[in-house]
Scaffold this active site. Structure first.
Site, PDB file in Angstrom:
ATOM      1  CG  LEU A 213      42.892  49.224  38.817  1.00  0.00           C
ATOM      2  CD1 LEU A 213      43.798  49.686  39.944  1.00  0.00           C
ATOM      3  CD2 LEU A 213      42.778  50.307  37.767  1.00  0.00           C
ATOM      4  N   GLY A 214      43.106  44.936  37.080  1.00  0.00           N
ATOM      5  CA  GLY A 214      43.844  43.808  36.528  1.00  0.00           C
ATOM      6  C   GLY A 214      43.672  42.591  37.402  1.00  0.00           C
ATOM      7  CD  GLN A 215      42.369  37.706  38.507  1.00  0.00           C
ATOM      8  OE1 GLN A 215      41.299  38.287  38.498  1.00  0.00           O
ATOM      9  NE2 GLN A 215      42.769  36.971  39.525  1.00  0.00           N
TER      10      GLN A 215
ATOM     11  CG  ASP B 272      54.811  36.610  39.491  1.00  0.00           C
ATOM     12  OD1 ASP B 272      55.286  36.306  38.384  1.00  0.00           O
ATOM     13  OD2 ASP B 272      53.599  36.665  39.698  1.00  0.00           O
TER      14      ASP B 272
END
Ligand SMILES: *[C@@H]1O[C@H](CO)[C@@H](O)[C@H](O)[C@H]1NC(C)=O
Ligand SMILES: *[C@@H]1O[C@H](CO)[C@@H](O)[C@H](O)[C@H]1NC(C)=O
Ligand SMILES: *[C@@H]1O[C@H](CO)[C@@H](O)[C@H](O)[C@H]1NC(C)=O
Ligand SMILES: *[C@@H]1O[C@H](CO)[C@@H](O)[C@H](O)[C@H]1NC(C)=O
Ligand SMILES: *[C@@H]1O[C@H](CO)[C@@H](O)[C@H](O)[C@H]1NC(C)=O
Ligand SMILES: *[C@@H]1O[C@H](CO)[C@@H](O)[C@H](O)[C@H]1NC(C)=O
Ligand SMILES: *[C@@H]1O[C@H](CO)[C@@H](O)[C@H](O)[C@H]1NC(C)=O
Ligand SMILES: *[C@@H]1O[C@H](CO)[C@@H](O)[C@H](O)[C@H]1NC(C)=O
Length: 823
Positions: A513-515, A632
């Protein structure tokens, strides 16, 4: 007039300093006085300069575009040229060395290396390194090896014992005089290393020991871009700012008055850190003398350590603390050494001090638990005190305890050896105390701190925060699993690795799905059909598993409709996986930065997303029992459910990694460039206001549909924030809006959001609202104040030349508001 002034202040480009520039120095093309040498991307410039008020001329390096610029390196600091010398030049001599020649062709300064080739060329790199190289681009000499008073990003200071090399910074003698001053800054070779400044040969300031991510003597410092690498085999210790992308423009320098300052550039030079802090006399090295302890909030600020008394009451009472304190009662171990072996003597005790800047001159011992550290100290009569810091290990002191400070936040526990039983607590009790404080660090540490002790106590029972483990329990995995079961409020599931592997089709790339910052995320489908998102944490170390588990339990307690739900986890050997609810609409960036997808984000959807993020953040900061700082926050960390409700992901993770040090080696910097507040990005000083800053950037991105860090803004604008401010000044803020927004919107709502975005991104944390105020302002339940120009230092430094400019901006913006709302 004011409009013009406003944009001029933020975006003014430096005036040309010299008439012509060159890009290299060779024997046939020397650098003459009306020229400068510039780096290839025009970041740094080298040339002749005359300090203000001086009659002497030097060759130096400065930032080219970021004015007003300070000289960051000087070649001939001890050998100035005459002010009137018009025909000096910097050239390559016959021996291949760089030479600075005065008007009569005498060599004033030279690089003085053995040139191995018959051709040399000198260049200035985009990092500000002045390099002398041969035909094959082998570096023969570089200015980074000869620091003056400034540490640039990618440059190192420190020691190399084998090569006998010391890279220290030495202050200028005065503000207009680059010659060697009396203050020196450097890194010590001891383990753990420390940063020091010296006045002549006496220590003047000390950072405290480096714990592999920060200096423990600077209580509110956390991970930064700065790193200190020690290699005991090579005999090196280097401190530097890692900035290979050249995305940070800044430096640290030691001023002629001895203070270390770190500045960086955001539309102006901002000083974000100073040491010693001008407001804290306790930061002056050893101000309370041996065995004294300094507390800036007590009066007098110096006291003797427990069990010690002033060496001279008379001096002490006069406020002359330099000679420090003496032990009141001889240690039992000293007595036993002199007494006959047969007489039984009592053991010494340890007195625990909390929140301490640990003294200088520690010995580092290879003992990896508190008990061992304590018993080692107890067995060795020359051991006067010990401390066990998780990230460092066991430290013991055998010399006078010097430069000890009492902090009101942060700091470490120090155990002082005393003879008098009444002064200390019996050994057994103390061990328990020390163990609990070590576990306590996980809770009280920087990322998650408890929101006021009384509130915490009150909620403790209701929330059943999982109990923290003792060291013996940490060794047993079962204890943790049992706790999971016992603990009825967390429905956390412990998955086995195989089931996750099956669910994600062996972590198939197709399912990725993503990093994220802490590892890739995969979509998965469990046996029962439930869809999950599995974050496989990248980690090479098995260190800190126990703390890691504690963190998961804590994070699982954080539940809010604007936070992604943690369903469970999997920890098997090297594998650490967090399992989250799966959200079909992926993350906000897949919509916002895609020219087609962004059409789905009407203004009302965007506003709904903004409100959700604000509420989620408010919960993390204020409402949850643990005060969590996200650290973040960014568009890709905002996930959307099928109804386009926003959910914050990755909260608590940065804390987890900092606490466990699992990723110390791979992920130094927590956070994402473009979202980091000035004080966090450069100083590592973070608070919930750093999240507010990231939220402000996020807000502007959602409104504009542009990335803060992209560079395609009209005009000279460095980033979205600068562009937004520019539009604000020009009374054209609605131009910021994404052209993709097709639906109707309330002008006042958009205006409010933009103004809020600017308020949240103020340079100074105190000027930013907290999340409670943000939520109120978003809903129009509270009035917004006027943002200040986001270049505080810059506008102040110009204030001499342009009086009352802040006034004019303020009044102008008031006008802006009234006009727009009147439309
Ligand atoms: C400045 O440089 C030009 C060449 O770029 C030269 O012709 C001129 O004489 C120089 N002026 C001085 C004062 O050195
Ligand atoms: C310099 O050295 C190169 C080979 O190392 C040689 O080809 C060249 O002729 C030399 N030039 C001079 C001017 O000596
Ligand atoms: C330079 O730094 C080292 C420690 O790295 C220190 O021992 C030394 O005294 C410093 N040099 C000077 C000239 O002060
Ligand atoms: C530095 O040392 C000099 C001479 O030892 C002394 O005169 C001066 O006051 C010191 N400076 C500071 C800031 O302590
Ligand atoms: C960090 O600590 C220093 C002094 O110890 C203080 O002046 C400064 O305001 C603190 N910064 C933050 C963000 O708390
Ligand atoms: C630096 O650049 C590399 C690749 O160019 C990138 O992977 C990395 O994330 C960048 N680091 C920062 C801090 O921007
Ligand atoms: C403090 O005491 C020391 C030692 O007695 C003495 O040398 C020094 O001059 C005194 N300092 C002051 C400021 O009185
Ligand atoms: C005791 O401590 C001192 C100072 O750290 C050290 O030099 C000495 O070797 C130690 N003695 C023993 C027996 O470990």
């Amino acid at each position: 007039m004011t409009l013009h002034l406003c944009s001029l202040l933020v975006f003014s480009l430096p005036q040309a300093l010299q008439s012509s520039t060159i890009d290299s120095i060779t024997a046939s093309s020397p650098l003459v006085q009306n020229q400068t040498l510039v780096s290839s991307s025009q970041i740094f410039e080298l040339g002749f300069f005359t300090p203000k008020g001086s009659a002497k001329q030097y060759v130096g390096i400065w930032y080219k575009k970021m004015t007003p610029s300070r000289v960051v390196w000087v070649a001939n600091r001890e050998k100035p040229l005459g002010h009137t010398d018009q025909s000096a030049s910097l050239t390559i001599g016959e021996d291949g060395n760089l030479k600075l020649l005065d008007g009569r062709q005498n060599t004033v300064w030279s690089t003085n290396v053995m040139a191995k080739s018959n051709y040399s060329e000198a260049l200035l790199s985009d990092f500000g390194n002045f390099v002398l190289q041969d035909r094959n681009e082998n570096i023969m000499w570089e200015s980074f090896d000869e620091p003056t008073d400034t540490l640039l990003p990618n440059m190192k200071i420190g020691v190399n014992v084998k090569k006998g090399k010391k890279l220290n910074l030495t202050s200028w003698k005065g503000e207009d005089d680059p010659s060697l001053g009396s203050f020196v800054m450097g890194v010590t070779l001891e383990t753990p290393p420390q940063l020091f400044t010296w006045n002549g040969s006496s220590p003047y300031w000390r950072s405290g020991q480096w714990d592999k991510t920060k200096f423990i003597g600077i209580p509110n410092m956390t991970n930064t871009y700065y790193d200190l690498q020690q290699d005991n085999v090579q005999g090196t210790s280097y401190y530097y700012l890692n900035n290979y992308n050249n995305s940070i423009f800044g430096y640290t320098f030691i001023s002629s008055k001895g203070s270390v300052k770190s500045v960086y550039w955001t539309n102006g030079w901002l000083t974000y850190w100073k040491a010693p802090a001008p407001t804290n006399p306790c930061e002056i090295y050893g101000i309370c003398g041996p065995f004294g302890v300094c507390n800036p909030f007590s009066s007098p600020m110096c006291r003797c350590l427990k069990g010690f008394k002033p060496r001279s009451d008379e001096e002490w009472n006069r406020g002359n603390w330099t000679r420090g304190c003496l032990r009141k009662m001889e240690l039992n171990c000293q007595k036993s050494a002199s007494a006959a072996a047969s007489t039984t003597v009592e053991k010494d005790m340890f007195w625990q001090m909390r929140q301490i800047k640990l003294p200088d001159s520690a010995d580092h011992l290879l003992i990896d638990n508190v008990e061992g550290c304590q018993s080692w100290c107890l067995e060795n009569c020359s051991c006067l005190a010990f401390s066990y810091v998780n990230a460092i290990g066991c430290m013991a002191w055998s010399k006078d305890l010097l430069d000890t400070q009492q902090f009101s936040m942060g700091g470490e526990d120090l155990f002082i050896r005393l003879a008098d039983a009444s002064a200390g607590v019996p050994t057994r009790t103390k061990l328990i105390i020390s163990l609990s404080t070590i576990s306590g660090i996980i809770l009280f540490g920087a990322g998650i701190s408890v929101c006021g002790l009384s509130k915490w106590r009150g909620k403790f029972r209701k929330m059943t925060i999982p109990r923290l483990f003792t060291s013996e329990e940490l060794l047993r995995d079962t204890a943790w699993k049992d706790q999971m079961k016992e603990d009825d409020t967390s429905n956390l599931v412990v998955y086995d690795f195989n089931s996750i592997r099956l669910a994600t089709d062996n972590f198939n790339v197709e399912n990725k799905l993503g990093q994220g910052g802490f590892g890739p995320v995969y979509k998965g489908k469990l046996n029962d059909g439930k869809e999950i998102a599995a974050k496989r944490l990248s980690s090479s170390s098995s260190q800190g598993i126990a703390e890691f588990k504690n963190e998961i339990l804590l994070i699982s307690k954080l539940q809010h409709r604007n936070l992604v739900r943690l369903l469970g986890c999997c920890i098997e050997e090297e594998e650490k996986i967090l399992v989250y609810e799966y959200l079909p609409n992926k993350s906000l960036d897949t919509f916002l930065f895609d020219s087609k997808e962004k059409e789905k984000l009407s203004w009302s959807v965007r506003f709904h997303i903004i409100q959700g993020v604000a509420r989620g953040l408010l919960y993390l900061h204020h409402d949850s029992c643990l005060r969590v700082i996200h650290r973040d926050l960014k568009v890709s960390n905002i996930l959307l459910d099928e109804k386009m409700n926003s959910k914050i992901s990755d909260f608590g993770l940065s804390r987890m990694f900092e606490g466990t040090q699992v990723l110390v080696n791979t992920h130094k910097v927590v956070g994402t460039l473009g979202y980091l507040s000035p004080e966090y990005a450069m100083g590592g000083i973070f608070s919930e206001k750093s999240d507010v800053y990231s939220f402000g950037i996020l807000l502007l991105e959602i409104i504009s549909g542009k990335k803060n860090t992209s560079s395609d803004y009209p005009g000279q604008h460095l980033n979205l924030l600068a562009y937004a401010w520019h539009l604000w000044c020009e009374d054209k803020v609605l131009d910021l809006m994404d052209e993709g927004i097709a639906d109707a919107f309330l002008v006042s709502e958009v205006m409010r959001c933009i103004q809020l975005g600017l308020l949240c991104t103020q340079d100074h944390a105190t000027d930013r609202p907290n999340m409670l105020a943000v939520v109120l302002m978003l809903n129009g339940e509270s009035n917004l104040s006027q943002p200040k120009q986001p270049t505080y230092t810059f506008s102040r430094s110009l204030a001499h030349e342009v009086p009352s400019q802040e006034e004019s901006i303020r009044s102008m913006n008031t006008i802006t508001i009234t006009t727009v709302e009147g439309r």
